[in-house]
Scaffold this motif. Sequence first.
Motif, short mmCIF file in Angstrom:
data_model
loop_
_atom_site.label_atom_id
_atom_site.label_comp_id
_atom_site.label_asym_id
_atom_site.label_seq_id
_atom_site.Cartn_x
_atom_site.Cartn_y
_atom_site.Cartn_z
N ILE A 1 -2.86 -15.97 -4.07
CA ILE A 1 -2.73 -14.95 -2.73
C ILE A 1 -2.29 -13.50 -2.77
O ILE A 1 -2.95 -12.88 -2.27
CB ILE A 1 -1.83 -15.89 -1.84
CG1 ILE A 1 -2.34 -17.30 -1.68
CG2 ILE A 1 -1.44 -15.05 -0.39
CD1 ILE A 1 -3.74 -17.47 -1.09
N PRO A 2 -1.14 -13.13 -3.60
CA PRO A 2 -0.99 -11.79 -3.60
C PRO A 2 -1.89 -10.97 -4.20
O PRO A 2 -2.40 -10.06 -3.81
CB PRO A 2 0.37 -11.67 -4.29
CG PRO A 2 0.45 -13.10 -4.89
CD PRO A 2 -0.21 -14.04 -4.43
N ASN B 1 -5.19 -11.62 -4.29
CA ASN B 1 -6.30 -11.80 -3.13
C ASN B 1 -5.84 -10.61 -2.19
O ASN B 1 -6.90 -9.97 -1.94
CB ASN B 1 -6.63 -13.04 -2.73
CG ASN B 1 -7.90 -13.25 -1.66
OD1 ASN B 1 -9.01 -12.86 -2.29
ND2 ASN B 1 -7.34 -13.31 -0.45
N ASN B 2 -4.99 -10.74 -1.50
CA ASN B 2 -4.48 -9.92 -0.65
C ASN B 2 -4.59 -8.23 -0.94
O ASN B 2 -5.03 -7.38 -0.22
CB ASN B 2 -3.36 -10.08 0.09
CG ASN B 2 -3.17 -11.23 0.67
OD1 ASN B 2 -4.05 -11.72 1.06
ND2 ASN B 2 -2.08 -11.86 0.70
N ARG B 3 -4.23 -8.11 -2.32
CA ARG B 3 -4.15 -6.60 -2.84
C ARG B 3 -5.37 -6.26 -3.56
O ARG B 3 -5.94 -4.89 -3.28
CB ARG B 3 -3.02 -6.43 -3.85
CG ARG B 3 -2.65 -5.09 -4.24
CD ARG B 3 -1.40 -4.94 -5.14
NE ARG B 3 -1.29 -3.66 -5.57
CZ ARG B 3 -0.69 -2.46 -4.77
NH1 ARG B 3 -0.04 -2.89 -3.33
NH2 ARG B 3 -0.42 -1.65 -5.10
N ALA C 1 -8.58 -12.24 -8.01
CA ALA C 1 -7.51 -13.50 -7.79
C ALA C 1 -7.86 -14.59 -8.53
O ALA C 1 -7.22 -15.32 -9.09
CB ALA C 1 -7.53 -13.64 -6.29
N ASP D 1 -14.87 -16.77 -0.16
CA ASP D 1 -13.63 -16.79 0.93
C ASP D 1 -12.46 -17.64 -0.07
O ASP D 1 -12.64 -18.56 -0.48
CB ASP D 1 -13.85 -17.76 2.16
CG ASP D 1 -12.65 -17.52 3.19
OD1 ASP D 1 -11.76 -17.20 2.82
OD2 ASP D 1 -13.30 -17.52 4.47
N ALA D 2 -11.42 -17.12 0.11
CA ALA D 2 -10.23 -17.40 -0.68
C ALA D 2 -9.68 -18.84 -0.38
O ALA D 2 -9.13 -19.64 -0.95
CB ALA D 2 -9.28 -16.42 -0.82
N LYS D 3 -9.96 -18.93 1.09
CA LYS D 3 -9.35 -20.36 1.60
C LYS D 3 -10.13 -21.43 1.08
O LYS D 3 -9.69 -22.64 0.81
CB LYS D 3 -9.34 -20.28 3.10
CG LYS D 3 -10.87 -20.49 3.60
CD LYS D 3 -10.77 -20.62 5.32
CE LYS D 3 -12.15 -20.97 5.89
NZ LYS D 3 -11.91 -21.09 7.20
N ASP E 1 -8.32 -20.66 9.65
CA ASP E 1 -8.47 -19.40 8.72
C ASP E 1 -7.07 -18.75 8.24
O ASP E 1 -6.91 -17.73 8.11
CB ASP E 1 -9.13 -18.34 9.27
CG ASP E 1 -10.56 -18.87 9.49
OD1 ASP E 1 -11.21 -19.59 8.79
OD2 ASP E 1 -11.27 -18.51 10.65
N THR F 1 -5.06 -18.44 5.40
CA THR F 1 -5.18 -18.58 3.96
C THR F 1 -3.67 -18.62 3.51
O THR F 1 -3.28 -19.31 2.47
CB THR F 1 -6.10 -17.83 3.35
OG1 THR F 1 -7.23 -17.77 3.94
CG2 THR F 1 -6.05 -17.99 1.84
N ASN F 2 -3.00 -17.86 4.00
CA ASN F 2 -1.53 -17.64 3.33
C ASN F 2 -0.62 -18.77 3.76
O ASN F 2 -0.02 -19.15 2.87
CB ASN F 2 -0.86 -16.15 3.77
CG ASN F 2 -1.48 -14.98 3.27
OD1 ASN F 2 -2.23 -15.01 2.48
ND2 ASN F 2 -1.23 -13.72 3.71
#
Length: 206
Positions: free
Chosen positions: A18-19, A21-23, A29, A73-75, A152, A154-155
């Motif tokens: 998650i971190p 992917n966000n950055r 990720a 999509d990361a989710k 949606d 994801t986090n």
Amino acid sequence: MGGLGGLVSSTLPILVLIPVNNRFGLMWALIASLTVAIAIFVWRLARRENLQPAISGLLGVAIGAAFALFTGDAKAYFLYGIWMSLIFAVVFIISVVVRWPMVGVAWRGVNGHDMTWRMVPGARRAYAWATIAWSLVFLARFLVQRNLYDADATNALALARIAMGWPLTGVAALLTVWAVRHASKAIEDASPEPADSVESAPSEPG
């Protein structure tokens, strides 16, 4: 089965996913998650520990990464685990209905015992309660994480995956320990006592 090692193997890649992917984006990720899973596998291999949790964790990460890469999509990384939770819940519930509670089948099978415990009502009931507990854990995971997936979030989905892993698994594991002990006692109590050997008295000289 997998125990603490299995939980670690399945949790650490998510904490990285998650971190990163966000950055840095999805591709980095997924690379980071796979790298962590491979590192865990190599670490356990070097220490000559049980590889089953690491293999399961690596396989789960690879499947999740494939879903995420395919959808972009990361989710989607969590999609495999979500639907597997539903499948496990259904299988465990059915196993209780047909009187083959999955906890008993798995525990006795892994330890190389036969299935005669099914003829002992006390043992079958104990394993059934533990199986129901696991089915509720799987069902709760599916319902909560499916709703977060549809939203949606994801986090939040990642946090739910971790939060519903350790605590709920711990509760179900405690009930499983109780079931195993109770079932073992019921099986022992139901076992026929060995007949006492009767020594024949020497015949008197006649």
